[in-house]
Design an enzyme around this catalytic site. Sequence first.
Site, short mmCIF file in Angstrom:
data_model
loop_
_atom_site.label_atom_id
_atom_site.label_comp_id
_atom_site.label_asym_id
_atom_site.label_seq_id
_atom_site.Cartn_x
_atom_site.Cartn_y
_atom_site.Cartn_z
N ALA A 1 0.96 -1.31 -0.23
CA ALA A 1 -0.05 -0.23 0.09
C ALA A 1 1.15 1.26 -0.34
CB ALA A 1 -1.31 0.10 1.61
N ASP A 2 2.16 0.89 0.97
CA ASP A 2 2.58 2.38 0.59
C ASP A 2 3.24 2.33 -0.59
OD1 ASP A 2 2.65 3.15 2.89
OD2 ASP A 2 4.50 1.65 3.99
N TYR A 3 4.27 1.35 -1.15
CA TYR A 3 4.28 2.12 -2.50
C TYR A 3 4.10 2.04 -3.40
CZ TYR A 3 9.54 0.34 -0.76
OH TYR A 3 10.07 0.37 -0.36
#
Length: 415
Positions: free
Chosen positions: A186-188
């Site tokens: 989700a961060d990437y």
Amino acid sequence: MDPSEPTLLAEQFGPLQGVRILSTGTIVAEPFAAVMAAEMGAEVIHIERPGKGEDWRVAEFPIQAPSGDLVASSWLQDHRNMYHTTLDFSTAEGRDIFLKLVERADIWMESSKARTYDKWGLDDATVLAANPSIVICHISGYGQDGDPEYVGRASYDFTAQAFGGMMNLMGNPEPDPPTRAVPWTADYITGLFCMWSSLAAYIHAQRTGEGQVIDLAQFEAVHRILSGTMVAYNELGMVRERAGNKAGNAQPWDTFQASDGWVVIAAVGPAVYARVCRVLDLDPDDEKWVKARREVNSPEGIEFDAVLRGWVEDRTVDEVVRIFNEAQVGCSRIMNAREMAENPHYRAREVHLEWEDQQLGKTVKGVGIVPKLSGTPGKIWRGSVPVGHDNHLVYGDLLGISPDTLHELAERGVI
């Protein structure tokens, strides 16, 4: 930035040369967007809190430096090519220094709870007043506005995958629990949304001179990549659930265990399915196997799956991969780090490169520049550096703050 503005970069390169970005985010999402820009030639100034800097510096698979300090593997990978400074935004001097940087920047990207910078006198109106053409990208878990119950909530990769709907689709069916996508998916994903949207707004600012504010909610970035999940719900009343690796509506599309490891086999459409049948010595025109392709849970579908699994189990990974690829069927070994490092195709494409890291004081090797541009390629010109390494360069040489003043600001913890 203005062509007459002095640049910190000794060598101009890449498609983003001449773009100055302020980066004040933490952990993964925003710094990943920043490093992608830096690898393509942007001048990126990353700002941490004074003192020890970010916790993420030591958080994941740390390596010991000659100084005895630990440096996280992910920090080494995702903090190359950036100028690292420190600044306390809560102080009046810190606010003023930041606004001086804003005057000279094209893009400011940050990650925090909604309206965090407002309390330090750095609301959007103030920043845009300092530089009307700047692009501001706010990354937050739930967005800058919306239901008050959600806007102020803390959010990380894990919670964004859950709230955004990804985790409900990850893993095997009930009663197995939902699983997260790794590493920090989700961060990437959010970092990618941050980068492209910031550049889109930057192009607009170049054409019009008008800056703007981007409200990027992490859960929405996750939600956007769920394909037709919400259309299927709204139009068909269908609530998609976890199905493991199987496609659910056609086969083969799954993981299979060979005698010495795992592979994936993916056959899309009747033509490729027919090739799989021929490898298995099955007649692709036989009505039984025609039915098996689409009706995966029928007796015919279950039998086909069993035949294929038995065939794979009797062979090595290399044999399975070779035979199916020769038949023009999608098939790959499920690779681990060692296998990727030693793979001839990875080596031929120079996927993994070496660079000098200032914190470890040695050459390290990791993922190189992605993607590869023919005319204005990116490059790695420097590895990661210690906390506040570039304070004097950025605040002294760029902003013109005297050495004595910088020393006094450092003594008081402003930088």
